[in-house]
Design an enzyme around this catalytic site. Structure first.
Site, PDB file in Angstrom:
ATOM      1  N   ASP A  70      73.946  62.486 -24.119  1.00 42.91           N
ATOM      2  CA  ASP A  70      72.979  62.012 -23.126  1.00 42.91           C
ATOM      3  C   ASP A  70      73.579  62.203 -21.738  1.00 42.91           C
ATOM      4  OD1 ASP A  70      71.522  61.297 -25.294  1.00 42.91           O
ATOM      5  OD2 ASP A  70      71.495  59.146 -24.887  1.00 42.91           O
ATOM      6  N   ASP A 120      58.603  58.121 -29.074  1.00 43.98           N
ATOM      7  CA  ASP A 120      59.456  56.957 -28.841  1.00 43.98           C
ATOM      8  C   ASP A 120      58.582  55.711 -28.945  1.00 43.98           C
ATOM      9  OD1 ASP A 120      61.398  58.890 -28.183  1.00 43.98           O
ATOM     10  OD2 ASP A 120      60.715  58.889 -26.097  1.00 43.98           O
TER      11      ASP A 120
END
EC number: 5.3.1.16
Length: 249
Positions: free
Chosen positions: A10, A136
């Site tokens: 990330d 998500d």
């Protein structure tokens, strides 16, 4: 069932970080070169690297292209068989095209999957192997725009809609478990697995036992591992061996 593992990188401001439940104010900055992290996972035997542009997810357009390009180019030199999938801020066909031009093997559509026909057009233009959709969810409902907005769209319903327009692969993240090392939301993953899509599970993996359980869920084709690798809770080489996914290194 074979499970593809995706060690995660990330990116925030070009640095490797991990978040808890997607919260930027709870980021752990690892202070290491993302290229070195990618090489570490490749050397452990990974076939895929999962890269997320966190700044891009929040701002709506890619922000860490230089870091992504560096990862891809370094892997091309040292481990040419390792593929990269990229998500974060890819909401238009132009952004997807630019991401694929960096050399990534698969680009992940986020918020734009809720709006118009971007997913259908992306599949038609780039093919179902080059694009995936990120779903998500918080409490079973889709969260959008860097996870800051929770919609009234059920995650399973969006998955079915994506399958109907030609999408083959979805990345399903349960926000409540992401970065928490508490285990995935197996119940939601079982429902997602029944949609007929190849589901990549993301969020909460904390042990080899979690990975073993994922291999038993029909429709779950992959799993993204983040914090558990960085803390040492999961050894990537052992996890890959468990999944029958070792490659020549």
């Amino acid at each position: 069932m074979r499970l593809d593992l995706y060690p995660a990188i990330d990116l925030k401001d070009g640095q490797v970080v991990r978040l808890r439940q997607g919260r930027m104010d709870e980021a752990t900055v690892y202070g290491v070169d993302p290229v070195r992290i990618a090489a570490r996972w490749a050397e452990a035997g990974a076939r895929w690297i999962h890269v997320v542009d966190l700044d891009g997810a929040l701002r709506g357009h890619p922000q860490n292209a230089a870091a992504v390009r560096a990862i891809v180019e370094a892997l091309r030199q040292s481990h040419p068989d390792v593929r990269v999938q990229l998500g974060g801020g890819l909401r238009t066909l132009e952004a997807l095209e630019a991401a694929l031009a960096l050399g990534v093997s698969r680009a992940i559509i986020g918020t734009s999957a809720l709006e118009g026909d971007v997913a259908a057009r992306a599949v038609a233009r780039f093919g179902p192997d080059r694009v995936a959709v990120s779903i998500d969810a918080r409490g079973g409902f889709v969260a959008a725009r860097g996870w800051v907005e929770v919609t009234r769209v059920r995650a399973v319903d969006l998955a079915v809609r994506m399958r109907e327009v030609g999408v083959r692969t979805v990345v399903y993240t349960d926000i409540a478990t992401d970065g928490m090392l508490t285990g995935p939301n197996f119940a939601e993953l079982e429902m997602m697995g029944r949609t007929g899509l190849d589901v990549i599970a993301s969020g909460g993996i904390s042990s080899l036992e979690d990975i073993r359980r994922l291999t038993e869920i029909p429709g779950v084709a992959g799993a993204i591992i983040g914090r558990a690798l960085y803390t040492g809770a999961v050894d990537l080489a052992e996890a890959l061996s468990l999944c029958g996914e070792t490659r020549d290194t």
